[in-house]
Scaffold this active site. Structure first.
Site, PDB file in Angstrom:
ATOM      1  N   ARG A  91      15.504 -34.683  12.395  1.00 56.15           N
ATOM      2  CA  ARG A  91      15.223 -35.009  13.808  1.00 56.15           C
ATOM      3  C   ARG A  91      14.854 -36.469  13.965  1.00 56.15           C
ATOM      4  O   ARG A  91      14.155 -36.843  14.904  1.00 56.15           O
ATOM      5  CB  ARG A  91      14.111 -34.127  14.322  1.00 56.15           C
ATOM      6  CG  ARG A  91      12.851 -34.201  13.473  1.00 56.15           C
ATOM      7  CD  ARG A  91      11.723 -33.733  14.284  1.00 56.15           C
ATOM      8  NE  ARG A  91      10.532 -33.593  13.471  1.00 56.15           N
ATOM      9  CZ  ARG A  91       9.366 -33.329  14.000  1.00 56.15           C
ATOM     10  NH1 ARG A  91       9.243 -33.177  15.283  1.00 56.15           N
ATOM     11  NH2 ARG A  91       8.317 -33.229  13.220  1.00 56.15           N
ATOM     12  N   ASP A 250       8.722 -35.359  -0.022  1.00 56.32           N
ATOM     13  CA  ASP A 250       9.525 -36.010   1.034  1.00 56.32           C
ATOM     14  C   ASP A 250       8.632 -36.762   2.016  1.00 56.32           C
ATOM     15  O   ASP A 250       9.138 -37.511   2.855  1.00 56.32           O
ATOM     16  CB  ASP A 250      10.388 -34.978   1.775  1.00 56.32           C
ATOM     17  CG  ASP A 250       9.578 -33.799   2.290  1.00 56.32           C
ATOM     18  OD1 ASP A 250       8.920 -33.134   1.477  1.00 56.32           O
ATOM     19  OD2 ASP A 250       9.593 -33.559   3.505  1.00 56.32           O
TER      20      ASP A 250
END
Ligand code: AMP
Ligand code: MG
Length: 492
Positions: A91, A250
């Site tokens: 996103r 991440d």
């Protein structure tokens, strides 16, 4: 009136499997909520133009500025210890890179700008609450002097997003010295793509660690560099009571910046076991676990780099282990010197560590507020007449009385005058942190009442965390029992 972004993109020139080219999805009626004007200027962007209707459309992903080369970056990651071979920007879309006034290359990224090939089941969107939270906390961290991604703007999209309920949608413009994560290396390593790992390492060296390019073993030096920056970063977090909340690989930046403000929070009373994140059921990312987790994440990075170290696996592993062994040293040095600064100790002596630890233990036993204890201890540097406000923070004030005698003995043979010590302590012990109950109240006003005045006020207070701001004294206060926030949510 066109908005000029002086883009000089480099990541988009890496091989095609590093990212997916994808443009933001236009939104219906963007509305600018906040523009970070000083940051815009620092990036070489014209704030007035950015605030114009056209600028707002760019910040909402409705228009692309000339020179943008929008991409979603590929990455993998360990989430709560479980490896996911493909995550990626689901996103977020990187518009491009600019060189800031200090000569540092900065990514300009839209977060919440629509689906990408990495969206999996997500909608590619962000809700207003989490966008404002990231804006507030990232800018607070920057004002505290802690390496972090920055927030350039927040816009509302005019569309709603569906979470547990329908919520107003928003987009954050995030600025980072890069978005390369430990998980980016894992993406290539997991595919056995050693060439990809090498190309990524070379990119990172050129961008973040140019000094290692000429080292005898550049990739080893790269690992050491990342380890040192992460160790220092996590020490800084502990010293202000920050809990990241989702230290997945991440969300671990290679540049050493704090990144991804999801369920993050600052603790009020000192308790090393503090966890706020609703999804961290086992306390993996609890306050005091953060150094251990950072090392765990860095060990995953080291594994990715093994093929670059040596063809002989034993030798490569030995090299990785020697680098990883430096974590504890760098972390302890940064943390202990930070604690000495917090205590106003300009010199290092045996026993300092125990002195600091005993204060922390006493705070934990007495539910003393972390931030206020150190801030008020700064005043206590003037002498016992000034002990009242800090000792009141302890459930049993006599516990403080016992400890403070030792602190006074220790500071007696320090070079600084009481006044000098107080000033030094005030410049390292903040008065204002983004307390959860304040942040939640700001989000509630914005989301439920379309009232952004509290958001603006909180940003103003947090922009000067080390200054007494008498007009905002209540912002320094810990929550009343009924105001206490026990859980925070990612809101993704
Ligand atoms: P985070 O928990 O924000 O670090 O995100 C973990 C992963 O989930 C990343 O790959 C994100 O891009 C992805 N993600 C999070 N929220 C969304 C969303 N609303 N739509 C698509 N992908 C998302
Ligand atoms: Mg993330």
């Amino acid at each position: 009136m066109t908005v000029h972004f002086p883009f000089q993109n480099t990541y988009a020139e890496l091989p095609a499997n590093f990212f997916a080219r994808v443009a933001p999805t236009p939104v219906s009626s963007p509305r600018l909520i906040k523009l970070n004007r000083p940051l815009a200027l620092h990036l070489g962007l014209d704030p007035d133009r950015l605030a114009s209707p056209e600028g707002t459309e760019i910040l909402a992903g409705k228009q692309l500025p000339p020179g943008a080369d929008p991409i979603a970056m590929a990455y993998a990651g360990h989430q709560f210890g479980h490896f996911v071979p493909q995550l990626g920007d689901g996103r977020a879309i990187l518009l491009g890179e600019v060189i800031d006034a200090d000569g540092v290359r900065r990514d300009i990224q839209l977060k919440g700008s629509g689906p990408t090939p990495f969206s999996r089941r997500g909608d590619g969107r962000a809700a207003l609450g989490p966008v404002l939270r990231e804006y507030i906390v990232s800018e607070a961290m920057a004002a505290l002097g802690i390496p972090t991604t920055r927030s350039l703007a927040a816009v509302m999209t005019g569309e709603s997003v569906l979470r547990e309920t329908e919520l107003p949608g928003a987009i954050l413009t995030r600025v980072a010295s890069s978005h390369v994560r430990v998980g980016t290396f894992q993406y290539f390593a997991a595919r056995g793509d050693t060439d990809g790992v090498r190309k990524l390492a070379d990119h990172v060296i050129a961008r973040h660690y140019p000094q290692v390019a000429t080292a005898e073993r550049p990739y080893h030096a790269l690992l050491e560099g990342v380890i040192a920056r992460q160790a220092e970063l996590v020490a800084r977090w502990l010293l202000v009571g920050f809990i990241h909340g989702v230290m997945n690989t991440d969300n671990t930046s290679i540049s050493g910046e704090t990144i991804d403000y999801g369920p993050c929070a600052f603790m009020d009373h000192y308790d090393p076991a503090t966890v706020f994140s609703s999804i961290d059921e086992l306390g993996r990312y609890a306050y005091a676990n953060q150094p251990r987790i950072a090392l765990w994440n860095l060990t995953r990075l080291a594994e990715c780099l093994l093929p670059l170290f040596s063809d002989q696996q034993d030798k490569a592993i030995e090299e990785a282990q020697s680098a990883l062994a430096e974590f504890a040293e760098v972390f302890n040095a940064a943390y202990q010197s930070g604690l000495r600064n917090k205590l106003g100790l300009a010199t290092a002596r045996d026993g300092d560590q125990a002195l600091a630890q005993d204060l922390l233990d006493t705070m934990a036993k007495n539910q003393a507020d972390f931030t206020l204890t150190f801030r008020r201890l700064s005043d206590a540097a003037l002498g016992p007449d000034h002990d009242g406000s800090v000792r009141d923070l302890f459930a049993d004030p006599s516990a403080y009385d016992e400890w403070v005698v030792r602190w006074r003995q220790r500071t007696a043979d320090e070079p600084l005058s009481p006044d000098g010590r107080r000033n030094a302590m005030l410049s390292t012990n903040p008065l204002f942190i983004p307390r959860n109950h304040r942040v939640e109240a700001v989000l509630e006003s914005a989301v439920s009442h379309d009232d952004f005045a509290p958001f603006e006020r909180l940003l103003t207070v947090l922009s000067k965390p080390y200054e007494d701001q008498p007009a905002f004294a209540e912002y320094a206060q810990p929550p009343q029992p009924h105001q206490r926030v026990l859980q925070t949510f990612c809101g993704t």
